[in-house]
Design a protein around this motif. Structure first.
Motif, mmCIF file in Angstrom:
data_model
loop_
_atom_site.group_PDB
_atom_site.id
_atom_site.type_symbol
_atom_site.label_atom_id
_atom_site.label_comp_id
_atom_site.label_asym_id
_atom_site.label_seq_id
_atom_site.Cartn_x
_atom_site.Cartn_y
_atom_site.Cartn_z
ATOM 1 N N ILE A 24 65.282 41.908 -57.112
ATOM 2 C CA ILE A 24 65.475 43.220 -58.518
ATOM 3 C C ILE A 24 66.833 44.087 -58.227
ATOM 4 C CG2 ILE A 24 64.464 45.849 -59.115
ATOM 5 C CD1 ILE A 24 62.268 44.230 -57.578
ATOM 6 N N THR B 208 61.961 50.893 -51.504
ATOM 7 C CA THR B 208 61.342 49.339 -52.062
ATOM 8 C C THR B 208 62.206 48.902 -51.328
ATOM 9 O OG1 THR B 208 63.506 49.174 -54.547
ATOM 10 C CG2 THR B 208 61.030 50.064 -54.346
ATOM 11 N N VAL C 75 66.416 43.885 -53.210
ATOM 12 C CA VAL C 75 66.675 45.023 -54.364
ATOM 13 C C VAL C 75 68.437 46.235 -54.128
ATOM 14 C CG1 VAL C 75 65.569 47.481 -54.505
ATOM 15 C CG2 VAL C 75 64.303 45.171 -53.654
ATOM 16 N N ASN D 143 68.422 47.666 -60.011
ATOM 17 C CA ASN D 143 69.102 48.881 -60.032
ATOM 18 C C ASN D 143 69.708 49.417 -61.014
ATOM 19 O OD1 ASN D 143 65.538 48.588 -60.115
ATOM 20 N ND2 ASN D 143 65.721 49.694 -57.513
ATOM 21 N N THR E 60 59.083 48.220 -61.011
ATOM 22 C CA THR E 60 58.841 48.283 -59.824
ATOM 23 C C THR E 60 57.960 47.282 -59.375
ATOM 24 O OG1 THR E 60 61.281 48.438 -59.135
ATOM 25 C CG2 THR E 60 59.937 48.244 -57.629
#
Length: 246
Positions: free
Chosen positions: A132, A164, A175, A134, A117
């Motif tokens: 992003i 984040t 995210v 995750n 990241t």
């Protein structure tokens, strides 16, 4: 609505399981290019061959910051980062012979996401913000003692995802945390329960990204456990607490 079509994606741990399914389903969703990353890029040859020129093998060991930095210098067109690489050592916390299993899980599952990241957030910013994803686990929210230190590492991933998401919102980066239950991969072979196929799970994940879901539960077991955790978290903790390490 966010579109996957036309994106340039980077998938860690792409050589098998959910990572391999990510590569396949990103292409099916219209991604322009997919960087498929693994410690040994030779394990990606089949994916590259089937990718019709859209899949590029990349050597990244998420526990080795030098390989991450090298990739960040080269892959400057990435606008979708999928932090998928993970490891489970099936160790308890007290019952483990030493701290090695826990340290290995934290290095891959947490610090791998942390380092990827940090390396790619500036690239996403330069490409308009980007996305992003995750890979957490339903174990991010309740510990399975048979996977005691793994569960702790995935709880750390959830916390990192929240941080984040807040930090990167100003640069236009979304995210997304993903919290699956048992998916039919090598990791889940020890669990005698219904499992969702990797490709079906990834289809649900990409749909969640496109519709802007912060938290994505991509399979029926995850959805049931999510609801049970909201209704009675202590009951779920007692249930999972019965799954003790051998």
């Amino acid at each position: 609505m966010t579109q996957i079509a036309g994106r340039t994606a980077l998938v860690t741990g792409a050589n098998r399981g959910i990572g391999k399914a990510f590569v396949e389903e990103l292409l099916a969703a219209g991604a322009a290019k997919v960087y498929a990353a693994a410690r040994n890029p030779d394990t990606l040859n089949d994916l590259v061959a089937k990718g019709a020129g859209k899949v590029v093998a990349v050597a990244i060991d998420v526990t080795n910051p030098d390989t991450i930095a090298a990739a960040a210098r080269e892959l400057t067109d990435v606008d979708l980062l999928i932090n998928n690489a993970g490891v489970a050592n099936f160790a308890g916390i007290v019952s483990a012979p030493d701290a090695a299993p826990a340290r290995a899980e934290m290095e891959v599952n947490f610090f791998g996401v942390f380092d990827m990241t940090r390396a790619f957030a500036p690239i996403l910013k330069s490409n308009g913000g980007g996305i992003i994803v995750n890979m957490g686990s339903i174990a991010s929210f309740v510990n399975f003692p048979v996977l005691g230190s793994y569960s702790a590492s995935k709880a750390a991933v959830h916390s990192l995802t929240q941080s984040t998401r807040a930090e990167l919102a100003a640069q236009g980066t979304s995210v997304h945390g993903v919290y699956p239950g048992p998916i039919d991969t090598d990791l889940a072979t020890r669990f005698p329960m219904d499992k969702t196929s990797p490709n079906a799970a990834v289809q649900a994940i990409l749909a969640g990204v496109e519709t802007g879901q912060d938290d994505i539960y991509p399979d029926p077991t995850a959805l049931v456990m999510r609801d049970n955790l909201r209704a009675d978290p202590k009951a779920v903790e007692k249930e999972t607490g019965a799954m003790l390490p051998a």
